[in-house]
Enzyme design. Sequence first.
Site, PDB file in Angstrom:
ATOM      1  N   ARG A 169      48.254  18.572  14.474  1.00 59.38           N
ATOM      2  CA  ARG A 169      48.655  19.978  14.548  1.00 59.38           C
ATOM      3  C   ARG A 169      47.532  20.785  15.188  1.00 59.38           C
ATOM      4  O   ARG A 169      46.466  20.955  14.601  1.00 59.38           O
ATOM      5  CB  ARG A 169      48.976  20.547  13.164  1.00 59.38           C
ATOM      6  CG  ARG A 169      49.289  22.059  13.232  1.00 59.38           C
ATOM      7  CD  ARG A 169      50.013  22.604  12.019  1.00 59.38           C
ATOM      8  NE  ARG A 169      49.192  22.725  10.840  1.00 59.38           N
ATOM      9  CZ  ARG A 169      49.553  23.408   9.741  1.00 59.38           C
ATOM     10  NH1 ARG A 169      50.727  24.028   9.695  1.00 59.38           N
ATOM     11  NH2 ARG A 169      48.767  23.451   8.690  1.00 59.38           N
ATOM     12  N   ASP A 449      44.792  26.637   1.331  1.00 58.98           N
ATOM     13  CA  ASP A 449      44.407  26.639   2.739  1.00 58.98           C
ATOM     14  C   ASP A 449      44.626  28.043   3.289  1.00 58.98           C
ATOM     15  O   ASP A 449      44.878  28.988   2.536  1.00 58.98           O
ATOM     16  CB  ASP A 449      45.160  25.568   3.524  1.00 58.98           C
ATOM     17  CG  ASP A 449      46.666  25.822   3.613  1.00 58.98           C
ATOM     18  OD1 ASP A 449      47.145  26.893   3.156  1.00 58.98           O
ATOM     19  OD2 ASP A 449      47.379  24.952   4.153  1.00 58.98           O
TER      20      ASP A 449
END
Length: 534
Positions: A169, A449
């Site tokens: 990603r 995150d």
Amino acid sequence: MAAIASPTHPPVELVGPRLPGQEDLLGPAALAFLVDLHRAFEGERQARLAARRQRQARFDAGELPDFRADTRAIREGDWTVAPAPAALTDRRVEITGPVDPKMVINALNSGASCYMADFEDSTSPTWDNLLTGQRALRKAVAGTLDWMAPDGSKHYVLDKASTTTLIVRPRGWHLDEKHVLVDGERLSASLFDLGLFAFHNAAALQAKDRGPYFYLPKLQCMEEAALWEQVLSLIEQRLRLPAGCMKVTVLVETLPAAFEMHEILHALRTRIVGLNCGRWDYIFSYLKTFRRHGNRVLPERGQVGMTQPFLKAYSELLIQTCHRRGAHAMGGMAAQIPIAGDPIANEEALARVRADKQREASAGHDGTWVAHPALIPVARAVFDERMPGPHQHAVRREDVQVDRDTLIRPSIGSITRKGFDNNVEVCVRYLAAWLDGQGCVPIHWLMEDAATAEIARAQLWQWLHHGHLHLDDGTPVDFSLFDRALLALPSKLADRMKLPGASKINEAIALLDQLTHADELAEFLTLPAYERLN
């Protein structure tokens, strides 16, 4: 692919610390490749970002997201995406995490179906982290990656028999890479991450029938997906790869994208394998989209689960859309981590994970995400029981009837003092760790995150700027409440010198204070924070 210098700037400049081994990753040919990508696509990237800002201005003025009238033919048409390659046919459990060597080894050795190596939400993009991650992935593709603990206590080695599929990603279209200037302009972080990885690894992965494969983050519309299609097609041409071999999965993690799922699939139809319910970023996007809508304020984040009507509708619409088009419908993240020393609390946490995965599998998802290797057996057992085949494309979910109002209906709930204080604490602790180079942080037995920190940060801003809210005990939600929570945090974190990013706590408090008091909600926490990184 030779770069041509402009009259005022060299074609490419590397800005910042010069790191050992940098030339091996960023040699003349790799830099020329990145220059070509920048020159081909920077203009359209900036046009797409400008379109985002214009759209958000309309939302701020009261407009509501909706399905597009000009793309009705795509939504109603009879078409499917290209078949998935063998390595991406069964994706029942995927693990995600940053790109440091230890994580890469543990993830690829974990037994998960796939590992999403994340340059975005779980990596703090210091120059060192980015180059270390690219080097680790390059060695992983070559099968030579190992890592020794700094104290020499343990040696980590990549299992050559691993069958876990690597998916990378890159960072989103909105982010720049400030350490690489092309013609005096910052390179797109998306093009740096994906382009550099492809340059070094695409041929080797293609030879193994392993792609390369990517997750594409934070798209808001079909035009942004079409831009990625152009980028990937050009990379295939430049690297002499078969057309369409670079496969992608798109994260539906913005509210506008939920109204364009058919269109996004169509724009990438020769290479897209599926869509993913990026639930945490999606909640953040809901908050950001409706930042000026006082009637759409959400309760504290712990009460905004996937059974809330607007989230249930989004996930079920994604399943219906994907299966109609022959694509995978991937479920969301389980952020829990094992609770050491408390077997009762640990089992309660695992029970929550199990229930979440049972909901996903029963709804028709074709796989799911976990943040910790210990959760892989839990998730796999659920999908093994409910999904005996490699996917559930036959589950068409014709019962799902979702309209615009259902997708934007706010949750019912409350704001508790604990929930308010937790948002403040998570923001500060995560931001401190991020500024110190760590992008994935365990806090209260959850793996936080950038996406989860963004929910907490955006909620604080929205609660405080709408000015009419109260905690469930009647206390006004105002800046005096926020300021007291910030002031109390250093003493609350009395052992903060043991925490990730301990040296950055005060800097994080100051930045959160600035962002929360600002008249406008910052688009992303990581934009101002990035300017403070090396």
